[in-house]
Design a protein around this motif. Structure first.
Motif, PDB file in Angstrom:
ATOM      1  N   PHE A  59       0.882  -0.973  -0.236  1.00 28.36           N
ATOM      2  CA  PHE A  59      -0.316   0.018   0.258  1.00 28.36           C
ATOM      3  C   PHE A  59       1.385   1.607   0.209  1.00 28.36           C
ATOM      4  O   PHE A  59       0.773   2.385  -0.541  1.00 28.36           O
ATOM      5  CB  PHE A  59      -0.744   0.286   1.586  1.00 28.36           C
ATOM      6  N   GLU A  60       2.148   1.315   0.664  1.00 27.10           N
ATOM      7  CA  GLU A  60       3.221   2.182   0.676  1.00 27.10           C
ATOM      8  C   GLU A  60       3.474   2.394  -0.152  1.00 27.10           C
ATOM      9  O   GLU A  60       3.551   4.389  -1.454  1.00 27.10           O
ATOM     10  CB  GLU A  60       3.662   2.320   1.697  1.00 27.10           C
ATOM     11  N   ALA A  61       3.684   1.674  -1.308  1.00 34.27           N
ATOM     12  CA  ALA A  61       3.740   0.978  -2.400  1.00 34.27           C
ATOM     13  C   ALA A  61       3.675   2.965  -3.425  1.00 34.27           C
ATOM     14  O   ALA A  61       3.957   3.211  -4.274  1.00 34.27           O
ATOM     15  CB  ALA A  61       4.400   0.287  -3.053  1.00 34.27           C
ATOM     16  N   ILE A  62       2.066   2.420  -3.811  1.00 31.05           N
ATOM     17  CA  ILE A  62       1.078   3.692  -4.639  1.00 31.05           C
ATOM     18  C   ILE A  62       0.956   4.367  -4.151  1.00 31.05           C
ATOM     19  O   ILE A  62       1.692   5.024  -4.836  1.00 31.05           O
ATOM     20  CB  ILE A  62      -0.350   2.882  -4.203  1.00 31.05           C
ATOM     21  N   GLU A  63       1.538   4.770  -2.514  1.00 23.55           N
ATOM     22  CA  GLU A  63       1.302   5.881  -2.477  1.00 23.55           C
ATOM     23  C   GLU A  63       2.936   6.927  -2.196  1.00 23.55           C
ATOM     24  O   GLU A  63       3.024   7.890  -3.377  1.00 23.55           O
ATOM     25  CB  GLU A  63       1.596   6.406  -0.640  1.00 23.55           C
ATOM     26  N   LYS A  64       3.376   6.148  -2.634  1.00 27.88           N
ATOM     27  CA  LYS A  64       5.197   6.235  -2.828  1.00 27.88           C
ATOM     28  C   LYS A  64       5.228   7.096  -5.036  1.00 27.88           C
ATOM     29  O   LYS A  64       5.741   7.585  -5.211  1.00 27.88           O
ATOM     30  CB  LYS A  64       6.216   5.410  -2.908  1.00 27.88           C
ATOM     31  N   LEU A  65       4.333   6.151  -6.158  1.00 22.31           N
ATOM     32  CA  LEU A  65       3.876   6.103  -7.150  1.00 22.31           C
ATOM     33  C   LEU A  65       3.215   7.595  -6.698  1.00 22.31           C
ATOM     34  O   LEU A  65       3.747   8.689  -8.149  1.00 22.31           O
ATOM     35  CB  LEU A  65       3.154   5.120  -7.306  1.00 22.31           C
ATOM     36  N   ALA A  66       2.119   7.724  -6.277  1.00 18.48           N
ATOM     37  CA  ALA A  66       1.600   8.796  -6.827  1.00 18.48           C
ATOM     38  C   ALA A  66       2.878   9.650  -6.439  1.00 18.48           C
ATOM     39  O   ALA A  66       2.291  11.002  -6.840  1.00 18.48           O
ATOM     40  CB  ALA A  66       0.114   9.254  -5.137  1.00 18.48           C
ATOM     41  N   GLN A  67       3.245   9.874  -5.007  1.00 15.06           N
ATOM     42  CA  GLN A  67       4.489  10.946  -5.128  1.00 15.06           C
ATOM     43  C   GLN A  67       5.168  11.189  -6.505  1.00 15.06           C
ATOM     44  O   GLN A  67       5.816  12.483  -6.618  1.00 15.06           O
ATOM     45  CB  GLN A  67       5.192  10.783  -3.745  1.00 15.06           C
ATOM     46  N   LEU A  68       6.076  10.555  -6.372  1.00 10.17           N
ATOM     47  CA  LEU A  68       7.056  10.133  -7.903  1.00 10.17           C
ATOM     48  C   LEU A  68       6.427  10.867  -8.843  1.00 10.17           C
ATOM     49  O   LEU A  68       6.532  11.710  -9.638  1.00 10.17           O
ATOM     50  CB  LEU A  68       7.087   8.909  -8.006  1.00 10.17           C
TER      51      LEU A  68
END
Length: 373
Positions: free
Chosen positions: A32-41
């Motif tokens: 789930f944190e990876a999805i949030e990181k994708l949004a950040q990137l």
């Protein structure tokens, strides 16, 4: 100049039952944190869109909570997300996608490519040619339909598909859901964003697998990345930049210990690993009793420091040195037992003999420690 983020194979809802409960929960949360990181990137790199090339979900039966959490995690990027069904979450008549729609969980900026065709993002300068899987396995190339898709002039033609490029991936990947290796040329694509192979892999200048953004297995195939793709104009060669997204590093070591320096090198490598490590370690060969003590101490430290470590020592024989035996003060009958256990490690009772030898050595050391107090 359109710029987009290419990702795939999130496998949300995946379980980690082979791990301890605490470790498995942390690995799930990292996805789930990876999805949030994708949004950040996507924000940091000023992307016009995020393209997800299949297998957003690990199965059709994931919980409603997982569905809601996935879409909630995308909220950090307000631009368009385009999600393609893959083999794990195929667009069946009744699927995880229809359930997500009924739940009202899909935000307005998330486009679900549930049917073959073109999704046009006019303001972003993108025409997305989509080949969703409508069943888990197909034996024809669904991207062949791209040849007949017309798109508005001036838009970048990007294919979005999930499957196996024929003849170019390793033999153990599924032979189903084939994709022609010349698809970009045949369908006049500026870029082909693929999912299914869980590592980052370039097929040609215009065709890439992004891989999964968070590693979930021990195979060393460059998992844990997303791709930032720039295309200056129709027909121009895309500029593709892999960006690290993974939180945990997965390592699988198979080590043979023969001399003392082998153990020293192993312990140095263990010490050099970061805390965000998932390690599967299998040891073979031979080790002294002193070396065994040193190894067990290092493993105990690693268990507290790493996310997860599993060590299989069943193939590692205990070979006490003369100094080991002398330190144990194992003379007479006890010395004969130790000698017998050492020899039995070579036969069918190797693992029980090894365990018995380790227990006996521990008891003898404990006896000496009590006597000295």
């Amino acid at each position: 100049m359109p710029r987009f983020l290419h990702t795939a194979d999130w496998q949300m809802g995946r379980s980690y039952s082979r791990f301890d409960t605490e470790d498995g929960a942390a690995l799930v949360e990292a996805r789930f944190e990876a999805i949030e990181k994708l949004a950040q990137l996507a924000n940091e790199h000023q992307c016009d869109a995020v393209l997800v090339a299949g297998d957003v979900f690990d199965a059709q039966t994931v919980s409603d909570r997982t569905i809601r959490r996935v879409f909630n995690a995308t909220r950090g990027f307000a631009g368009p997300w385009v999600m393609l069904p893959g083999n794990h979450d195929a667009a069946l008549v009744e699927s995880v996608w229809t359930r997500a729609t009924r739940l009202g969980a899909v935000p307005d900026n998330v486009h679900l490519a549930l049917e073959p065709g073109v999704i046009t993002l006019q303001s972003q300068g993108l025409a997305l040619l989509c080949a969703p899987l409508t069943q888990r396995h197909t034996y024809g190339d669904l991207t062949e339909a791209f040849n007949g898709y017309d798109t508005s002039g001036g838009l970048i033609r990007v294919g979005l598909a999930h499957g196996s490029v024929q003849g170019l991936l390793s033999d153990d990947i599924d032979a189903t859901n084939p994709i022609a290796p010349d698809r970009t040329d045949a369908s006049r694509l500026d870029y082909l964003a693929l999912g299914d192979w869980h590592g980052t892999k370039q097929i040609n200048d215009r065709t890439w697998y992004s891989g999964t953004p968070e590693p979930e297995r021990f195979r060393n195939n460059e998992a844990g990345f997303a791709l930032v793709v720039n295309v200056t104009g129709p027909g121009d060669k895309p500029e593709v930049t892999p960006i690290a997204t993974g939180r945990f590093q997965w390592h699988q070591w198979r080590e043979t210990l023969a001399v003392a320096s082998d153990l020293d090198q192993l312990l140095q490598r263990l010490d050099a690993l970061p805390e965000a490590t998932v390690l599967d370690l299998r040891l073979e060969g031979a080790i002294t009793l002193a070396g065994e003590d040193q190894l067990l101490g290092a493993l105990s430290v690693a268990e507290a420091r790493f996310r997860s470590i599993r060590c299989d020592r069943s193939g590692l024989q205990l070979e006490p040195t003369d100094d080991d035996i002398a330190e144990l003060k194992a003379d007479g009958y006890v010395g004969e037992v130790i000698s017998e256990l050492r020899s039995q490690q070579e036969g069918d009772r190797g693992e029980p003999a090894r365990d018995a030898l380790a227990i006996l050595a521990g008891l003898l050391k404990g006896r000496d420690q009590e006597a000295s107090q």
